[in-house]
Design a protein around this motif. Structure first.
Motif, short mmCIF file in Angstrom:
data_model
loop_
_atom_site.label_atom_id
_atom_site.label_comp_id
_atom_site.label_asym_id
_atom_site.label_seq_id
_atom_site.Cartn_x
_atom_site.Cartn_y
_atom_site.Cartn_z
N CYS A 141 0.83 -1.21 0.00
CA CYS A 141 0.00 0.00 0.00
C CYS A 141 0.87 1.26 0.00
O CYS A 141 0.51 2.28 0.58
N PHE A 142 2.03 1.15 -0.62
CA PHE A 142 2.93 2.28 -0.85
C PHE A 142 3.28 3.03 0.43
O PHE A 142 3.20 4.26 0.50
N VAL A 179 -2.23 18.19 4.20
CA VAL A 179 -2.18 18.68 2.82
C VAL A 179 -2.91 17.66 1.94
O VAL A 179 -2.29 16.84 1.26
N PRO A 180 -4.24 17.68 1.93
CA PRO A 180 -5.03 16.65 1.25
C PRO A 180 -4.77 16.53 -0.25
O PRO A 180 -4.88 15.44 -0.81
N SER A 181 -4.44 17.62 -0.93
CA SER A 181 -4.30 17.59 -2.39
C SER A 181 -2.95 17.07 -2.86
O SER A 181 -2.73 16.92 -4.06
N GLN A 182 -2.05 16.78 -1.94
CA GLN A 182 -0.70 16.35 -2.31
C GLN A 182 -0.69 14.90 -2.79
O GLN A 182 -1.23 14.02 -2.12
N PRO A 183 -0.10 14.61 -3.95
CA PRO A 183 -0.04 13.23 -4.46
C PRO A 183 0.71 12.30 -3.52
O PRO A 183 1.63 12.72 -2.81
N PHE A 184 0.33 11.03 -3.52
CA PHE A 184 0.92 10.06 -2.58
C PHE A 184 2.42 9.89 -2.79
O PHE A 184 3.16 9.66 -1.83
N TYR A 185 2.90 10.00 -4.03
CA TYR A 185 4.33 9.79 -4.26
C TYR A 185 5.16 10.96 -3.75
O TYR A 185 6.32 10.78 -3.36
N ILE A 186 4.57 12.18 -3.73
CA ILE A 186 5.27 13.32 -3.14
C ILE A 186 5.39 13.13 -1.63
O ILE A 186 6.42 13.42 -1.03
N ARG A 187 4.33 12.62 -1.03
CA ARG A 187 4.38 12.36 0.42
C ARG A 187 5.50 11.38 0.76
O ARG A 187 6.17 11.52 1.79
N GLN A 188 5.68 10.38 -0.07
CA GLN A 188 6.75 9.42 0.17
C GLN A 188 8.12 10.10 0.10
O GLN A 188 9.01 9.82 0.91
N MET A 189 8.29 11.01 -0.84
CA MET A 189 9.57 11.70 -1.04
C MET A 189 9.93 12.61 0.14
O MET A 189 11.11 12.76 0.48
N ILE A 190 8.93 13.21 0.77
CA ILE A 190 9.20 14.20 1.82
C ILE A 190 8.96 13.65 3.23
O ILE A 190 9.22 14.35 4.21
N SER A 191 8.48 12.40 3.33
CA SER A 191 8.02 11.89 4.63
C SER A 191 9.12 11.86 5.69
O SER A 191 8.84 12.13 6.87
N LYS A 192 10.33 11.56 5.31
CA LYS A 192 11.40 11.44 6.31
C LYS A 192 11.60 12.74 7.07
O LYS A 192 11.72 12.75 8.30
#
Length: 245
Positions: A186-187, A199-212
């Motif tokens: 589930c990524f 930030v609801p409008s943010q794509p899931f892959y961007i969240r992965q990039m900035i999550s750390k």
């Protein structure tokens, strides 16, 4: 046209969910009512359930979960109508469950009769149909079942239900090693979804990039990490710390 095409393709990839156009409505409601009885989106996947056997049923089989809990939803959720939700799955979700249940029914029955050494001659048309069901199960149904089961388990575990009073208390971050096998399908949802609530409008892959980097900030602000005891307590936010944030 492109928007609706993409919505339809999302549904093709995730056939065991209601159609994305209707789900958009209940997802917006999720952001308004997260952590409360009115959050039907999270309740549909097991959030807030005290009985762990029922919770597993809901996580793995959304249709049975919906049927079993329909009366409870009618009492507790404003505007809830079973057939409105049920019909939102037609036709792809309907096809998904027909194939899934047909596969389980036939192969379970066939296993029993073979174990009992009973000889049955199935008609040719039935075996042809079973071949198509087997093929559809392998390439479409089973992958979707695996993905949704992992996602439902993670999301229902990381969202709080009851006792939450602000956005810092709606979710926790789950990045414990125990969840890693589920996160793979589930990524990395448990580690990144809390960002989506801010930030609801943010794509899931961007969240992965900035999550750390963002998770460090969330922790400083009081968002909980790996609060595994809440899962055993039907996802209730710890009452002794409700106002700590």
């Amino acid at each position: 046209i492109m928007y609706n095409f993409m919505m339809f393709m999302v549904w093709v990839i995730r056939p065991n969910t209601i159609n994305p156009w209707y789900r958009k409505k209940i997802h917006l409601n999720h952001h308004k009512t997260s952590g409360t009885a009115q959050d039907i989106e999270e309740r549909l996947v097991g959030n807030g359930i005290k009985n762990h056997l029922l919770r597993m049923l809901v996580v793995f089989d959304g249709l049975l979960g919906l049927i079993v809990r329909s009366k409870q939803f009618s009492r507790e959720i404003t505007g809830y109508k079973f057939f409105t939700l049920f019909n939102a799955g037609f036709p792809l979700t309907t096809i998904y469950y027909i194939v899934l249940y047909s596969f389980l029914l036939f192969h379970t029955f066939n296993f029993i009769v073979e174990y009992m050494a009973v000889l049955i001659h199935y008609p040719t048309w039935l075996m042809t149909l079973v071949e198509w069901i087997n093929f559809t199960m392998v390439v479409w149904i089973a992958p979707s079942f695996l993905r949704s089961a992992c996602l439902n388990f993670v999301t229902s575990s990381m969202h709080y239900y009851g006792g939450a009073f602000n956005m810092l208390q709606q979710t926790q971050v789950l990045n414990h090693w125990f969840f890693m096998p589920f996160q793979l399908f589930c990524f990395n949802f448990g580690n990144t979804h809390t960002i989506h609530h801010f930030v609801p409008s943010q794509p899931f892959y961007i969240r992965q990039m900035i999550s750390k980097r963002v998770n460090v900030f969330l922790k400083e602000k009081g968002v909980k990490f790996n609060d595994l005891t809440s899962i055993l307590a039907a996802n209730r936010y710890p009452s002794s710390q409700q106002f700590s944030n």
